[in-house]
Design a protein around this motif. Sequence first.
Motif, PDB file in Angstrom:
ATOM      1  N   ARG A  22      -8.748   1.095  -4.996  1.00  0.00           N
ATOM      2  CA  ARG A  22      -8.323   0.882  -6.381  1.00  0.00           C
ATOM      3  C   ARG A  22      -7.543  -0.414  -6.470  1.00  0.00           C
ATOM      4  O   ARG A  22      -6.611  -0.658  -5.700  1.00  0.00           O
ATOM      5  CB  ARG A  22      -7.450   2.050  -6.869  1.00  0.00           C
ATOM      6  N   LEU A  23      -7.944  -1.254  -7.439  1.00  0.00           N
ATOM      7  CA  LEU A  23      -7.240  -2.489  -7.748  1.00  0.00           C
ATOM      8  C   LEU A  23      -6.888  -2.449  -9.232  1.00  0.00           C
ATOM      9  O   LEU A  23      -7.783  -2.452 -10.084  1.00  0.00           O
ATOM     10  CB  LEU A  23      -8.095  -3.721  -7.433  1.00  0.00           C
ATOM     11  N   GLY A  24      -5.595  -2.376  -9.544  1.00  0.00           N
ATOM     12  CA  GLY A  24      -5.187  -2.259 -10.934  1.00  0.00           C
ATOM     13  C   GLY A  24      -5.614  -0.922 -11.507  1.00  0.00           C
ATOM     14  O   GLY A  24      -5.389   0.128 -10.913  1.00  0.00           O
ATOM     15  N   SER A  25      -6.300  -0.971 -12.645  1.00  0.00           N
ATOM     16  CA  SER A  25      -6.693   0.267 -13.316  1.00  0.00           C
ATOM     17  C   SER A  25      -8.097   0.720 -12.963  1.00  0.00           C
ATOM     18  O   SER A  25      -8.563   1.742 -13.461  1.00  0.00           O
ATOM     19  CB  SER A  25      -6.611   0.065 -14.844  1.00  0.00           C
ATOM     20  N   ARG A  26      -8.792  -0.018 -12.093  1.00  0.00           N
ATOM     21  CA  ARG A  26     -10.195   0.280 -11.834  1.00  0.00           C
ATOM     22  C   ARG A  26     -10.389   0.718 -10.385  1.00  0.00           C
ATOM     23  O   ARG A  26      -9.833   0.122  -9.464  1.00  0.00           O
ATOM     24  CB  ARG A  26     -11.047  -0.953 -12.139  1.00  0.00           C
ATOM     25  N   GLU A  27     -11.201   1.749 -10.194  1.00  0.00           N
ATOM     26  CA  GLU A  27     -11.484   2.269  -8.866  1.00  0.00           C
ATOM     27  C   GLU A  27     -12.917   1.902  -8.488  1.00  0.00           C
ATOM     28  O   GLU A  27     -13.857   2.143  -9.250  1.00  0.00           O
ATOM     29  CB  GLU A  27     -11.293   3.785  -8.844  1.00  0.00           C
ATOM     30  N   TYR A  28     -13.069   1.307  -7.292  1.00  0.00           N
ATOM     31  CA  TYR A  28     -14.357   0.812  -6.830  1.00  0.00           C
ATOM     32  C   TYR A  28     -14.800   1.594  -5.595  1.00  0.00           C
ATOM     33  O   TYR A  28     -14.011   2.265  -4.935  1.00  0.00           O
ATOM     34  CB  TYR A  28     -14.268  -0.662  -6.449  1.00  0.00           C
ATOM     35  N   VAL A  29     -16.085   1.412  -5.252  1.00  0.00           N
ATOM     36  CA  VAL A  29     -16.592   2.010  -4.022  1.00  0.00           C
ATOM     37  C   VAL A  29     -17.632   1.084  -3.399  1.00  0.00           C
ATOM     38  O   VAL A  29     -18.412   0.432  -4.106  1.00  0.00           O
ATOM     39  CB  VAL A  29     -17.192   3.412  -4.291  1.00  0.00           C
ATOM     40  N   LEU A  30     -17.601   0.997  -2.057  1.00  0.00           N
ATOM     41  CA  LEU A  30     -18.624   0.339  -1.264  1.00  0.00           C
ATOM     42  C   LEU A  30     -19.305   1.406  -0.412  1.00  0.00           C
ATOM     43  O   LEU A  30     -18.660   2.370   0.015  1.00  0.00           O
ATOM     44  CB  LEU A  30     -18.020  -0.722  -0.343  1.00  0.00           C
ATOM     45  N   PHE A  31     -20.595   1.212  -0.140  1.00  0.00           N
ATOM     46  CA  PHE A  31     -21.324   2.156   0.696  1.00  0.00           C
ATOM     47  C   PHE A  31     -21.772   1.459   1.971  1.00  0.00           C
ATOM     48  O   PHE A  31     -22.423   0.410   1.917  1.00  0.00           O
ATOM     49  CB  PHE A  31     -22.539   2.716  -0.044  1.00  0.00           C
ATOM     50  N   GLY A  32     -21.392   2.015   3.125  1.00  0.00           N
ATOM     51  CA  GLY A  32     -21.761   1.388   4.388  1.00  0.00           C
ATOM     52  C   GLY A  32     -21.283   2.191   5.580  1.00  0.00           C
ATOM     53  O   GLY A  32     -21.119   3.412   5.516  1.00  0.00           O
ATOM     54  N   ARG A  33     -21.002   1.465   6.683  1.00  0.00           N
ATOM     55  CA  ARG A  33     -20.667   2.116   7.948  1.00  0.00           C
ATOM     56  C   ARG A  33     -19.329   1.596   8.481  1.00  0.00           C
ATOM     57  O   ARG A  33     -19.109   0.376   8.546  1.00  0.00           O
ATOM     58  CB  ARG A  33     -21.746   1.830   8.991  1.00  0.00           C
ATOM     59  N   PRO A  34     -18.429   2.509   8.872  1.00  0.00           N
ATOM     60  CA  PRO A  34     -17.219   2.069   9.581  1.00  0.00           C
ATOM     61  C   PRO A  34     -17.608   1.542  10.955  1.00  0.00           C
ATOM     62  O   PRO A  34     -18.565   2.020  11.564  1.00  0.00           O
ATOM     63  CB  PRO A  34     -16.377   3.350   9.684  1.00  0.00           C
ATOM     64  N   ARG A  35     -16.844   0.551  11.436  1.00  0.00           N
ATOM     65  CA  ARG A  35     -17.249  -0.107  12.678  1.00  0.00           C
ATOM     66  C   ARG A  35     -16.266   0.055  13.830  1.00  0.00           C
ATOM     67  O   ARG A  35     -16.656   0.133  14.967  1.00  0.00           O
ATOM     68  CB  ARG A  35     -17.494  -1.602  12.411  1.00  0.00           C
ATOM     69  N   MET A  36     -14.965   0.088  13.567  1.00  0.00           N
ATOM     70  CA  MET A  36     -14.033   0.144  14.699  1.00  0.00           C
ATOM     71  C   MET A  36     -12.647   0.482  14.189  1.00  0.00           C
ATOM     72  O   MET A  36     -12.365   0.415  12.992  1.00  0.00           O
ATOM     73  CB  MET A  36     -13.985  -1.187  15.446  1.00  0.00           C
ATOM     74  N   ALA A  37     -11.776   0.862  15.123  1.00  0.00           N
ATOM     75  CA  ALA A  37     -10.345   1.004  14.865  1.00  0.00           C
ATOM     76  C   ALA A  37      -9.641   0.609  16.162  1.00  0.00           C
ATOM     77  O   ALA A  37      -9.545   1.392  17.101  1.00  0.00           O
ATOM     78  CB  ALA A  37      -9.993   2.423  14.460  1.00  0.00           C
ATOM     79  N   GLU A  38      -9.186  -0.633  16.214  1.00  0.00           N
ATOM     80  CA  GLU A  38      -8.627  -1.215  17.447  1.00  0.00           C
ATOM     81  C   GLU A  38      -7.110  -1.367  17.301  1.00  0.00           C
ATOM     82  O   GLU A  38      -6.635  -2.263  16.616  1.00  0.00           O
ATOM     83  CB  GLU A  38      -9.268  -2.581  17.699  1.00  0.00           C
ATOM     84  N   PRO A  39      -6.338  -0.484  17.953  1.00  0.00           N
ATOM     85  CA  PRO A  39      -4.877  -0.531  17.780  1.00  0.00           C
ATOM     86  C   PRO A  39      -4.215  -1.532  18.710  1.00  0.00           C
ATOM     87  O   PRO A  39      -4.684  -1.795  19.820  1.00  0.00           O
ATOM     88  CB  PRO A  39      -4.444   0.895  18.121  1.00  0.00           C
ATOM     89  N   GLY A  40      -3.117  -2.091  18.234  1.00  0.00           N
ATOM     90  CA  GLY A  40      -2.233  -2.863  19.097  1.00  0.00           C
ATOM     91  C   GLY A  40      -1.091  -1.968  19.567  1.00  0.00           C
ATOM     92  O   GLY A  40      -0.619  -1.109  18.821  1.00  0.00           O
ATOM     93  N   MET A  41      -0.644  -2.168  20.784  1.00  0.00           N
ATOM     94  CA  MET A  41       0.337  -1.249  21.369  1.00  0.00           C
ATOM     95  C   MET A  41       1.735  -1.853  21.489  1.00  0.00           C
ATOM     96  O   MET A  41       2.667  -1.180  21.928  1.00  0.00           O
ATOM     97  CB  MET A  41      -0.144  -0.833  22.766  1.00  0.00           C
ATOM     98  N   ASP A  42       1.930  -3.121  21.076  1.00  0.00           N
ATOM     99  CA  ASP A  42       3.192  -3.797  21.354  1.00  0.00           C
ATOM    100  C   ASP A  42       4.365  -3.258  20.535  1.00  0.00           C
ATOM    101  O   ASP A  42       5.518  -3.382  20.951  1.00  0.00           O
ATOM    102  CB  ASP A  42       3.061  -5.310  21.145  1.00  0.00           C
ATOM    103  N   LEU A  43       4.140  -2.629  19.377  1.00  0.00           N
ATOM    104  CA  LEU A  43       5.228  -2.128  18.533  1.00  0.00           C
ATOM    105  C   LEU A  43       5.332  -0.596  18.546  1.00  0.00           C
ATOM    106  O   LEU A  43       6.117  -0.031  17.780  1.00  0.00           O
ATOM    107  CB  LEU A  43       5.038  -2.597  17.083  1.00  0.00           C
ATOM    108  N   ILE A  44       4.568   0.038  19.407  1.00  0.00           N
ATOM    109  CA  ILE A  44       4.488   1.493  19.338  1.00  0.00           C
ATOM    110  C   ILE A  44       5.829   2.162  19.611  1.00  0.00           C
ATOM    111  O   ILE A  44       6.155   3.197  19.039  1.00  0.00           O
ATOM    112  CB  ILE A  44       3.392   2.011  20.292  1.00  0.00           C
ATOM    113  N   GLY A  45       6.650   1.569  20.464  1.00  0.00           N
ATOM    114  CA  GLY A  45       7.970   2.139  20.757  1.00  0.00           C
ATOM    115  C   GLY A  45       8.905   2.100  19.568  1.00  0.00           C
ATOM    116  O   GLY A  45       9.889   2.850  19.520  1.00  0.00           O
ATOM    117  N   ALA A  46       8.620   1.239  18.601  1.00  0.00           N
ATOM    118  CA  ALA A  46       9.450   1.130  17.398  1.00  0.00           C
ATOM    119  C   ALA A  46       8.879   1.938  16.233  1.00  0.00           C
ATOM    120  O   ALA A  46       9.317   1.793  15.089  1.00  0.00           O
ATOM    121  CB  ALA A  46       9.579  -0.336  16.988  1.00  0.00           C
ATOM    122  N   GLY A  47       7.902   2.770  16.531  1.00  0.00           N
ATOM    123  CA  GLY A  47       7.335   3.600  15.482  1.00  0.00           C
ATOM    124  C   GLY A  47       6.321   2.890  14.617  1.00  0.00           C
ATOM    125  O   GLY A  47       6.076   3.302  13.483  1.00  0.00           O
TER     126      GLY A  47
END
Length: 286
Positions: A99-124
Amino acid sequence: MALADRQWQIRDLVLGPGTVYRVMDDTNPLATTVRADQGGARAWAHGSWSGVEWQAERVVPITVLIDVGVDDVDEVVDAQHALAAAFRSSHVDLPLTFRLGSREYVLFGRPRMAEPGMDLIGAGRAFVRCGFVALDPMIYSSVEHVVGPISLPTWLGGLTVPHTVPHTVPAVQTGGINDGIENAGTAEVGLLLRVDGPVPQPRISVTDPDDVTTTLRIDLTVPDEQWLDIDTQARTVLLNGDPAASRRGQAVGEFPLLQPGTSVIRFAAAEEAAGTLSVRWRDGWW
């Protein structure tokens, strides 16, 4: 569920304001690229050949900051697991809603990845790079519009009165027309049509805002209690929604697309019958 401004949703996971997932400002779902076919160098002249150009798939890099608000490694990791599950691979297209402003949009496709960084994990906290590839690059309204069922036209009244000069009383058409299908976007979109029988040789016409009419006829009779599913973007015609029962070969004319603005749709057949037409579509933007 309606999203708040700047919120995103993939599968059942909501990101953005009010959640532990902050979508960073470098995330841009509006960028497009062009796929240029039949292009290349000119063998005996300067420059290159120009060829057909199409929009490529829409690639959306998404940067997410997980911030659980406390120095709790377990809570951060649990949030990361939930994010990774939402962005897991899929063999079918999924909606990515935002949602951007008052309008809600949608895209149709495929998720590709979720790559986390670990350097701040100790700080929550943890930065996670995600990706989504919209194989259909069009941005659609999240709300799908529905019109129908539209009945086939019938004619009421009509006669010639034998006065000194014959006087004709015109017949009145009922059914067969809907003059209010609106695409509130800026790009043409496809229509999802369902024709429920009985209908002999169904005809669907769309007259766009520029008064240009496109007509599609299916040269078959749709029996009672059966139907046709027609996708005018994919140009498919399926009997009872069965991919193995394609009736594309019986399609005559052009598959109508819905232009920006308000169009008129008409439904007709080779003779009067009790069949109906239902129409679904989404607004579209580039």
